[in-house]
Write a protein that holds these residues in place. Structure first.
Motif, PDB file in Angstrom:
ATOM      1  N   THR A  61       0.864  -1.166   0.000  1.00  0.00           N
ATOM      2  CA  THR A  61       0.000   0.000   0.000  1.00  0.00           C
ATOM      3  C   THR A  61       0.902   1.218   0.000  1.00  0.00           C
ATOM      4  O   THR A  61       1.841   1.309   0.800  1.00  0.00           O
ATOM      5  CB  THR A  61      -0.912   0.026   1.247  1.00  0.00           C
ATOM      6  OG1 THR A  61      -1.692  -1.173   1.253  1.00  0.00           O
ATOM      7  CG2 THR A  61      -1.843   1.236   1.222  1.00  0.00           C
ATOM      8  N   SER A  63       1.058   5.675  -0.760  1.00  0.00           N
ATOM      9  CA  SER A  63       0.308   6.918  -0.793  1.00  0.00           C
ATOM     10  C   SER A  63       0.960   7.859  -1.792  1.00  0.00           C
ATOM     11  O   SER A  63       2.192   7.969  -1.835  1.00  0.00           O
ATOM     12  CB  SER A  63       0.311   7.559   0.597  1.00  0.00           C
ATOM     13  OG  SER A  63      -0.310   8.821   0.559  1.00  0.00           O
ATOM     14  N   ASP A  64       0.145   8.521  -2.599  1.00  0.00           N
ATOM     15  CA  ASP A  64       0.623   9.583  -3.472  1.00  0.00           C
ATOM     16  C   ASP A  64       0.741  10.820  -2.589  1.00  0.00           C
ATOM     17  O   ASP A  64      -0.261  11.318  -2.069  1.00  0.00           O
ATOM     18  CB  ASP A  64      -0.371   9.801  -4.613  1.00  0.00           C
ATOM     19  CG  ASP A  64       0.100  10.844  -5.608  1.00  0.00           C
ATOM     20  OD1 ASP A  64       0.558  11.921  -5.170  1.00  0.00           O
ATOM     21  OD2 ASP A  64      -0.015  10.598  -6.815  1.00  0.00           O
ATOM     22  N   ALA A  68      -2.616  12.604  -1.798  1.00  0.00           N
ATOM     23  CA  ALA A  68      -2.994  11.870  -0.583  1.00  0.00           C
ATOM     24  C   ALA A  68      -3.827  10.624  -0.903  1.00  0.00           C
ATOM     25  O   ALA A  68      -4.403  10.008  -0.015  1.00  0.00           O
ATOM     26  CB  ALA A  68      -3.726  12.764   0.415  1.00  0.00           C
ATOM     27  N   GLU A  69      -3.875  10.221  -2.167  1.00  0.00           N
ATOM     28  CA  GLU A  69      -4.587   9.007  -2.568  1.00  0.00           C
ATOM     29  C   GLU A  69      -3.761   7.780  -2.190  1.00  0.00           C
ATOM     30  O   GLU A  69      -2.546   7.764  -2.363  1.00  0.00           O
ATOM     31  CB  GLU A  69      -4.812   9.027  -4.083  1.00  0.00           C
ATOM     32  CG  GLU A  69      -5.496   7.794  -4.627  1.00  0.00           C
ATOM     33  CD  GLU A  69      -5.599   7.802  -6.151  1.00  0.00           C
ATOM     34  OE1 GLU A  69      -5.946   6.746  -6.686  1.00  0.00           O
ATOM     35  OE2 GLU A  69      -5.331   8.830  -6.767  1.00  0.00           O
ATOM     36  N   GLU A  70      -4.434   6.756  -1.644  1.00  0.00           N
ATOM     37  CA  GLU A  70      -3.769   5.503  -1.311  1.00  0.00           C
ATOM     38  C   GLU A  70      -4.193   4.417  -2.286  1.00  0.00           C
ATOM     39  O   GLU A  70      -5.331   4.391  -2.734  1.00  0.00           O
ATOM     40  CB  GLU A  70      -4.123   5.060   0.112  1.00  0.00           C
ATOM     41  CG  GLU A  70      -3.466   5.863   1.180  1.00  0.00           C
ATOM     42  CD  GLU A  70      -3.714   5.313   2.575  1.00  0.00           C
ATOM     43  OE1 GLU A  70      -4.203   4.165   2.711  1.00  0.00           O
ATOM     44  OE2 GLU A  70      -3.422   6.038   3.537  1.00  0.00           O
ATOM     45  N   LYS A  71      -3.259   3.523  -2.572  1.00  0.00           N
ATOM     46  CA  LYS A  71      -3.555   2.406  -3.464  1.00  0.00           C
ATOM     47  C   LYS A  71      -2.814   1.184  -2.958  1.00  0.00           C
ATOM     48  O   LYS A  71      -1.686   1.287  -2.475  1.00  0.00           O
ATOM     49  CB  LYS A  71      -3.102   2.747  -4.883  1.00  0.00           C
ATOM     50  CG  LYS A  71      -3.405   1.647  -5.902  1.00  0.00           C
ATOM     51  CD  LYS A  71      -3.063   2.080  -7.300  1.00  0.00           C
ATOM     52  CE  LYS A  71      -4.330   2.576  -7.931  1.00  0.00           C
ATOM     53  NZ  LYS A  71      -4.204   2.884  -9.338  1.00  0.00           N
ATOM     54  N   LEU A 119       5.666   9.032  -4.197  1.00  0.00           N
ATOM     55  CA  LEU A 119       4.958   7.939  -3.534  1.00  0.00           C
ATOM     56  C   LEU A 119       5.685   7.528  -2.264  1.00  0.00           C
ATOM     57  O   LEU A 119       6.911   7.559  -2.200  1.00  0.00           O
ATOM     58  CB  LEU A 119       4.855   6.729  -4.466  1.00  0.00           C
ATOM     59  CG  LEU A 119       4.265   6.986  -5.851  1.00  0.00           C
ATOM     60  CD1 LEU A 119       4.277   5.698  -6.663  1.00  0.00           C
ATOM     61  CD2 LEU A 119       2.871   7.545  -5.763  1.00  0.00           C
ATOM     62  N   ILE A 122       3.384   2.670   2.680  1.00  0.00           N
ATOM     63  CA  ILE A 122       2.801   2.755   4.016  1.00  0.00           C
ATOM     64  C   ILE A 122       2.468   1.392   4.628  1.00  0.00           C
ATOM     65  O   ILE A 122       2.285   1.304   5.831  1.00  0.00           O
ATOM     66  CB  ILE A 122       1.571   3.697   4.050  1.00  0.00           C
ATOM     67  CG1 ILE A 122       0.527   3.292   3.036  1.00  0.00           C
ATOM     68  CG2 ILE A 122       1.993   5.128   3.827  1.00  0.00           C
ATOM     69  CD1 ILE A 122      -0.726   4.149   3.073  1.00  0.00           C
TER      70      ILE A 122
END
Length: 129
Positions: A61, A63-64, A68-71, A119, A122
């Motif tokens: 996982t 985070s940008d 603040a977008e998580e993927k 990036l 996390i």
């Protein structure tokens, strides 16, 4: 297309050997980028790979830092890649950028438009092979 890492890289010996075979069989720019990334890594015995390191087949996982977008994706070999299942090839720009990073590690990932995404790893979940 290479990425800038602000953190040290660690790669398990088995992953390193498999990735080198992949690079040797694949004469593309993506393979060259992966080769450049892993050439800077510390190679460790598989049993000594910390659990918080992005390795092959792990779910990661990130985070940008700009949006603040998580993927969450799973880092896989090209033959196992499936974007619909978020299984991303290690030969993709983000795949080669993430390999070897620890939780808390950051990268600057160039995207085709010429911009850079920042990036941060996390979470890492090791997956049995």
């Amino acid at each position: 297309m290479s990425s800038k890492k602000t953190s040290a890289l660690v790669i398990a010996k088995t992953d390193y050997l498999r990735l080198m075979q992949l690079i040797e069989k694949n004469g593309t720019d993506a393979a060259d980028a992966l080769d450049l990334e892993i050439s800077r890594a510390k190679i460790v015995d598989d049993t000594k790979l910390p659990a918080d390191v992005v390795a092959m087949n792990t779910k990661v996982t990130f985070s940008d830092l700009d949006s603040a977008e998580e993927k969450t994706i799973q880092l896989v070999y090209p033959q196992d890649a499936d974007v619909t299942q978020l299984k991303i090839s290690v030969l993709s720009p983000v795949g080669s950028a993430l390999i070897g990073l620890k939780i808390g590690g950051t990268i600057e990932w160039p995207i085709p438009s010429g911009k850079v995404r920042r990036l941060k790893v996390i979470a890492v979940e090791q997956q049995p092979e």
